[in-house]
Scaffold this motif. Structure first.
Motif, mmCIF file in Angstrom:
data_model
loop_
_atom_site.group_PDB
_atom_site.id
_atom_site.type_symbol
_atom_site.label_atom_id
_atom_site.label_comp_id
_atom_site.label_asym_id
_atom_site.label_seq_id
_atom_site.Cartn_x
_atom_site.Cartn_y
_atom_site.Cartn_z
ATOM 1 N N ASP A 165 5.591 8.829 0.580
ATOM 2 C CA ASP A 165 5.349 7.772 1.573
ATOM 3 C C ASP A 165 6.466 6.740 1.553
ATOM 4 O O ASP A 165 6.845 6.202 2.604
ATOM 5 C CB ASP A 165 4.005 7.089 1.292
ATOM 6 C CG ASP A 165 2.813 8.000 1.587
ATOM 7 O OD1 ASP A 165 3.014 9.015 2.286
ATOM 8 O OD2 ASP A 165 1.709 7.705 1.092
ATOM 9 N N ILE A 166 6.987 6.445 0.370
ATOM 10 C CA ILE A 166 8.091 5.480 0.270
ATOM 11 C C ILE A 166 9.305 5.977 1.043
ATOM 12 O O ILE A 166 9.915 5.241 1.833
ATOM 13 C CB ILE A 166 8.456 5.238 -1.210
ATOM 14 C CG1 ILE A 166 7.345 4.451 -1.906
ATOM 15 C CG2 ILE A 166 9.789 4.498 -1.320
ATOM 16 C CD1 ILE A 166 7.545 4.298 -3.395
ATOM 17 N N ILE A 167 9.673 7.228 0.825
ATOM 18 C CA ILE A 167 10.834 7.784 1.516
ATOM 19 C C ILE A 167 10.585 7.871 3.012
ATOM 20 O O ILE A 167 11.476 7.568 3.827
ATOM 21 C CB ILE A 167 11.200 9.162 0.932
ATOM 22 C CG1 ILE A 167 11.721 9.006 -0.502
ATOM 23 C CG2 ILE A 167 12.255 9.858 1.793
ATOM 24 C CD1 ILE A 167 12.955 8.135 -0.631
ATOM 25 N N ASN A 168 9.395 8.273 3.406
ATOM 26 C CA ASN A 168 9.077 8.347 4.841
ATOM 27 C C ASN A 168 9.171 6.975 5.500
ATOM 28 O O ASN A 168 9.698 6.837 6.613
ATOM 29 C CB ASN A 168 7.680 8.933 5.040
ATOM 30 C CG ASN A 168 7.618 10.418 4.707
ATOM 31 O OD1 ASN A 168 8.636 11.112 4.740
ATOM 32 N ND2 ASN A 168 6.437 10.908 4.372
ATOM 33 N N PHE A 169 8.673 5.947 4.822
ATOM 34 C CA PHE A 169 8.729 4.588 5.364
ATOM 35 C C PHE A 169 10.181 4.141 5.534
ATOM 36 O O PHE A 169 10.576 3.617 6.586
ATOM 37 C CB PHE A 169 7.980 3.626 4.440
ATOM 38 C CG PHE A 169 8.049 2.188 4.879
ATOM 39 C CD1 PHE A 169 7.126 1.680 5.785
ATOM 40 C CD2 PHE A 169 9.053 1.347 4.401
ATOM 41 C CE1 PHE A 169 7.203 0.343 6.196
ATOM 42 C CE2 PHE A 169 9.135 0.021 4.807
ATOM 43 C CZ PHE A 169 8.212 -0.480 5.706
ATOM 44 N N HIS A 227 0.813 -1.216 0.000
ATOM 45 C CA HIS A 227 0.000 0.000 0.000
ATOM 46 C C HIS A 227 0.854 1.278 0.000
ATOM 47 O O HIS A 227 0.327 2.375 -0.188
ATOM 48 C CB HIS A 227 -0.938 0.016 1.218
ATOM 49 C CG HIS A 227 -0.228 0.179 2.528
ATOM 50 N ND1 HIS A 227 0.314 -0.892 3.212
ATOM 51 C CD2 HIS A 227 0.047 1.287 3.281
ATOM 52 C CE1 HIS A 227 0.877 -0.460 4.330
ATOM 53 N NE2 HIS A 227 0.735 0.859 4.389
ATOM 54 N N VAL A 228 2.158 1.138 0.213
ATOM 55 C CA VAL A 228 3.050 2.300 0.196
ATOM 56 C C VAL A 228 3.539 2.495 -1.232
ATOM 57 O O VAL A 228 4.460 1.821 -1.687
ATOM 58 C CB VAL A 228 4.242 2.115 1.151
ATOM 59 C CG1 VAL A 228 5.179 3.313 1.057
ATOM 60 C CG2 VAL A 228 3.755 1.935 2.580
ATOM 61 N N CYS A 229 2.901 3.410 -1.951
ATOM 62 C CA CYS A 229 3.253 3.601 -3.360
ATOM 63 C C CYS A 229 3.547 5.061 -3.708
ATOM 64 O O CYS A 229 4.221 5.340 -4.692
ATOM 65 C CB CYS A 229 2.144 3.069 -4.269
ATOM 66 S SG CYS A 229 0.514 3.718 -3.892
ATOM 67 N N ASP A 230 3.051 5.997 -2.901
ATOM 68 C CA ASP A 230 3.352 7.405 -3.147
ATOM 69 C C ASP A 230 4.834 7.659 -2.880
ATOM 70 O O ASP A 230 5.416 7.101 -1.943
ATOM 71 C CB ASP A 230 2.498 8.299 -2.245
ATOM 72 C CG ASP A 230 2.777 9.768 -2.452
ATOM 73 O OD1 ASP A 230 2.270 10.330 -3.430
ATOM 74 O OD2 ASP A 230 3.525 10.349 -1.628
#
Length: 243
Positions: A130-134, A124-127
């Motif tokens: 959001d990827i960098i934050n994760f 679900h992490v595709c933006d």
């Protein structure tokens, strides 16, 4: 042995209508690339050749496109081997200014990242952000930056054999890229000075690149040619110009 003569078309405009408005030169193959800014003969303190020479030698003649982070990773490693500059400084700047802000040029961030990092990402992490934050939460900011810088180095080093084979097929001596770069820079300084002196709005021509001799020849607005030896560009220069 027949001297190779590789032609690289270039275009000059006093002001490019591309959103940047810069004065300078572009490779014709890069004119449609929105991220490419026109280059002049100016160069930095660490590297004795300009961005245009980088585009010719480290991108175009190595078979890389101009634009996109993957292409830049490969080209900056070629620049490093040609000039002795440390590529990690440039890679870290790209990481900090682009990737850490979720920007990836030329492809999706998922396709650019190392596979071991992609494997950690939930579906679900595709933006991009959001990827960098994760990943920042997983590794910490500094460690993630180090991983991404190493990834740039790995990408650049992975194509070395293909690059040398590409130069061999063109008939160019890969080991003489440093000398070729200085010869092209010498020609660019001359032609860039001329277009400013003549106050031309635009110009078009091509660089001719060989193992022993390089040249810049214009077909617009007037026929002109500067030629220089690769082994000693400062002492062997011919000029043909009719204003």
């Amino acid at each position: 042995m027949i001297e190779p003569d590789i032609s690289v078309p270039v275009t000059y405009q006093r002001e490019w209508q591309d959103g940047f408005g810069a004065r300078g030169w572009k490779l014709d193959v890069s004119i449609g690339e929105p991220s490419v800014i026109a280059a002049t003969a100016e160069h930095g303190e660490r590297i004795p050749t300009s961005v245009l020479v980088h585009d010719i030698l480290d991108h175009h003649l190595c078979g890389f496109g101009i634009g996109g982070h993957r292409n830049e990773a490969m080209a900056l490693m070629q620049l490093a081997s040609r000039t002795g500059a440390d590529p990690r400084q440039d890679f870290r700047q790209i990481v900090e200014e682009d990737l850490m802000r979720g920007h990836c040029n030329g492809e999706s961030l998922r396709s650019f990242l190392p596979q071991d990092l992609v494997a950690l990402l939930p579906d679900h992490v595709c933006d991009y952000g959001d990827i960098i934050n994760f990943l920042t939460r997983e590794f910490g900011k500094d460690a993630l930056q180090d991983i991404l810088v190493d990834h740039f180095v790995t990408l650049g080093a992975s194509v070395q054999d293909k690059v040398e084979l590409h130069w061999l097929f063109m008939g160019l001596d890969y080991k003489h890229r440093s000398e070729m770069g200085l010869a092209l820079q010498h020609l660019l300084v001359q032609i860039d000075h001329l277009v400013r002196e003549q106050a031309w709005e635009q110009a078009h021509g091509w660089f001719s690149i060989g193992n022993n001799q390089c040249a810049i020849e214009l077909d617009m607005p007037v026929p002109i040619q500067f030629t220089t030896r690769v082994d000693d560009p400062m002492k062997h220069c011919a000029e043909e110009f009719t204003p």
